[in-house]
Design a protein around this motif. Structure first.
Motif, PDB file in Angstrom:
ATOM      1  N   ALA A 366       0.843  -1.196   0.000  1.00  0.00           N
ATOM      2  CA  ALA A 366       0.000   0.000   0.000  1.00  0.00           C
ATOM      3  C   ALA A 366       0.876   1.244   0.000  1.00  0.00           C
ATOM      4  CB  ALA A 366      -0.885  -0.020   1.238  1.00  0.00           C
ATOM      5  N   LEU A 367       0.452   2.238  -0.772  1.00  0.00           N
ATOM      6  CA  LEU A 367       1.165   3.524  -0.821  1.00  0.00           C
ATOM      7  C   LEU A 367       0.382   4.525   0.030  1.00  0.00           C
ATOM      8  CD1 LEU A 367       1.828   3.461  -4.646  1.00  0.00           C
ATOM      9  CD2 LEU A 367       3.504   3.074  -2.826  1.00  0.00           C
ATOM     10  N   PRO A 368       0.981   5.659   0.333  1.00  0.00           N
ATOM     11  CA  PRO A 368       0.244   6.635   1.147  1.00  0.00           C
ATOM     12  C   PRO A 368      -0.989   7.158   0.411  1.00  0.00           C
ATOM     13  CG  PRO A 368       2.576   7.172   1.044  1.00  0.00           C
ATOM     14  CD  PRO A 368       2.356   6.084   0.056  1.00  0.00           C
ATOM     15  N   CYS A 369      -1.972   7.561   1.200  1.00  0.00           N
ATOM     16  CA  CYS A 369      -3.201   8.140   0.649  1.00  0.00           C
ATOM     17  C   CYS A 369      -2.869   9.471  -0.021  1.00  0.00           C
ATOM     18  CB  CYS A 369      -4.208   8.354   1.769  1.00  0.00           C
ATOM     19  SG  CYS A 369      -5.656   9.277   1.250  1.00  0.00           S
ATOM     20  N   ILE A 370      -3.347   9.645  -1.244  1.00  0.00           N
ATOM     21  CA  ILE A 370      -3.058  10.894  -1.964  1.00  0.00           C
ATOM     22  C   ILE A 370      -4.283  11.815  -1.961  1.00  0.00           C
ATOM     23  CG2 ILE A 370      -1.197  10.010  -3.426  1.00  0.00           C
ATOM     24  CD1 ILE A 370      -3.372   9.554  -5.602  1.00  0.00           C
ATOM     25  N   ARG A 371      -5.275  11.453  -1.165  1.00  0.00           N
ATOM     26  CA  ARG A 371      -6.485  12.271  -1.017  1.00  0.00           C
ATOM     27  C   ARG A 371      -7.138  12.576  -2.368  1.00  0.00           C
ATOM     28  NH1 ARG A 371      -8.420  13.699   3.809  1.00  0.00           N
ATOM     29  NH2 ARG A 371      -7.039  12.983   5.436  1.00  0.00           N
ATOM     30  N   CYS A 372      -7.190  11.526  -3.204  1.00  0.00           N
ATOM     31  CA  CYS A 372      -7.761  11.738  -4.538  1.00  0.00           C
ATOM     32  C   CYS A 372      -9.285  11.714  -4.507  1.00  0.00           C
ATOM     33  CB  CYS A 372      -7.250  10.663  -5.494  1.00  0.00           C
ATOM     34  SG  CYS A 372      -7.768   9.006  -5.014  1.00  0.00           S
TER      35      CYS A 372
END
Ligand code: SF4
Ligand code: SF4
Length: 515
Positions: A366-372
């Protein structure tokens, strides 16, 4: 008929044809049938038979002492060989009490008899019959059907039979509709009678053309005024709340029930089970289950007895392929991974998905949340998954609760949509588990506090009573002393007032009186 939309949802690759290419098969009688005694809602059913006893097919073998959950019935004849802790078909892998029957091959059954004309029977009597037949929702939730169709605070105007099997891979309802459409329609007529519903809709995804054709041909045979409604193939249309919204345009409140808006929604498998119980007196001892995925050689549907070991069914589906990697109970979106396959098939089990390597669970970091915001766009409940993720991850359970964590139906849409591959649902499940544990702790603490307060109140009351009794005793003593004193005084007074002897007449008096 007009259909409504719900927010979000996903168009997914169905993989339905994987398990429908081969015809459904009746699974072989297993050597052992295993019945977990823990039931929904933390209830532990009590065995009604003893170790060593011979039981017959259809016989009640375990019952909830509070009668909230329907009883369990033997799916074949044989001997009860154990009532012991065995692993449960649950992701935790925990063990609990199970009743084990060694089948004897005779398949000897208790005679069953249903009612001749259900319309002649009051709803309460039919509900009791459904309860005694052990019927629960077969869509996966296993909620007791008799309770679901019990009278509520408002009348039911719409009955929905849910054949919208929207999760990929699962085809047990499709198989049922293709091959037992008349039983589903007959069950719908019985449920309508019990609920007094004005209209009945049977929803099927518009891509399930064989099932739709089978239903229409069964209807042509004269099975009543149930409207067959093809619905869009969009995940999660088969979710109860979403389907109700699609068909009626009404929204079930977040913490409410369909009955609150005058709707009852039951799975098509449940309707068929109701038909068999009412018309033929058959308890729920078997169900259709899909065995599928790239990890099994011959994916197909089985009509299998409840209690059959999962490994047996996988064996009858040709066994595992070399690619087999993961065993899931349910579908890829809402199912749970099982740690082993020597577990029994339970009433709620609609699908056994044996995922092949990389089939759908690509293990990427999992990558960090990019608030997309992609997760919020697909959420059918209008939640904000990224916020829930943040609060769940940081243990801010109250903030998560404020953002309606408990309303999340764990559909997995946000997981699929997330470009950062964050396992959002895992976090939500963990947070819900934690919140439930804290709630239990709070309840225990509340109970302990209430017990403590009750004890303190009892003690204070006892003390008050003791003080009052002492006061009464003292008052009585004072009173007795006062009486005693008064008596003594009176006595003394009497003594002082005692009549003195009359004085002797004075001689002078006599003289004076003489003439
Ligand atoms: S979809 Fe994933 S990356 Fe995008 S906001 Fe939601 S959690 Fe964050
Ligand atoms: S899993 Fe929960 S938060 Fe995610 S899309 Fe489904 S309902 Fe919304």
């Amino acid at each position: 008929m007009k259909l409504w939309n719900f927010h979000g949802g996903l168009r997914l690759d169905g993989h339905k044809q994987d398990s429908t290419q081969l015809p459904p098969r009746t699974a072989a009688l297993p050597a052992r049938l295993v019945y977990p005694l823990p039931q929904r809602g933390g209830v532990l059913a009590q065995a009604q038979v003893a170790i060593g006893e011979r039981v017959l097919k259809n016989q009640v073998i375990a019952r909830d002492p509070l009668d909230q959950q329907p009883p369990l019935h033997a799916a074949s004849s044989g001997f009860v060989v154990a009532i012991e802790a065995l692993p449960l078909p649950h992701p935790s892998g925990l063990s609990d009490l199970c009743l084990v029957i060694e089948t004897d091959g005779a398949d000897e059954a208790l005679a069953c008899s249903g009612v001749e004309d259900f319309r002649q029977h009051p709803p309460a009597a039919l509900r009791r019959l459904i309860h005694e037949a052990g019927i629960v929702g077969l869509g996966g939730a296993a909620f007791p059907t008799a309770r679901k169709i019990a009278p509520g605070s408002r009348p039911i105007d719409t009955l929905i039979l849910n054949g919208a099997e929207c999760e990929p891979y699962i085809t047990c309802d499709d198989s049922l509709l293709r091959h037992h459409a008349a039983a589903v329609l007959a069950g719908g007529a019985i449920l309508r009678h019990i609920l007094g519903a004005g209209r009945v809709w049977l929803a099927v995804e518009n891509e399930r053309t064989e099932a739709l054709a089978a239903l229409r041909s069964a209807q042509a045979g004269g099975t009543g005024d149930i409207e067959i409604v093809p619905v869009p193939t969009l995940y999660p249309t088969g979710g109860e709340k979403q389907l109700i919204q699609v068909l009626t345009g009404r929204e079930v409140p977040n913490h409410g029930l369909p009955a609150d808006i005058g709707v009852a929604c039951l799975n098509v498998g449940t309707a068929a089970a109701v038909y068999r119980a009412v018309v033929h007196g058959q308890p729920l001892i078997e169900r259709i289950v899909t065995v599928t995925g790239r990890g099994v050689r011959e994916p197909r549907n089985f009509l299998a007895r409840i209690g059959t070991p999962i490994a047996d069914l996988i064996g009858q589906a040709g066994g595992y392929t070399e690619a087999a990697e993961r065993l899931i109970l349910g579908g890829p979106m809402m199912g749970h991974a099982l740690p082993r396959d020597d577990l029994p098939l339970v009433k709620a089990a609609n699908c056994l998905l044996i995922a092949g390597r990389g089939e759908f669970l690509a293990e990427t970091r999992a990558l960090p949340c990019i608030r997309c915001g992609a997760c919020a766009e697909v959420c059918p409940i209008h939640l904000l998954p990224q916020q829930l993720y943040w609060y769940s991850r940081s243990g801010q359970l109250e903030r998560a609760a404020d953002h309606q964590l408990s309303a999340c139906i764990e559909c997995g849409c946000c997981d699929v949509a997330c470009p950062s591959r964050i396992p959002l649902v895992q976090h939500f499940r963990a947070a819900k588990g934690l919140a439930a544990a804290k709630q239990r702790e709070r309840e225990h603490a509340d109970h302990a506090r209430q017990r403590h307060e009750a004890r303190a109140a009892r003690k204070a009351e006892e003390q008050r009573e003791r003080a009052a009794a002492a006061q009464r005793r003292k008052a009585n003593l004072d009173k007795a002393a006062a009486v005693k004193e008064a008596l003594a005084r009176a006595k003394q007074k009497r003594a002082t007032k005692a009549p003195t002897p009359s004085p002797e007449p004075h001689p002078a008096d006599s003289e004076a009186s003489e003439p």
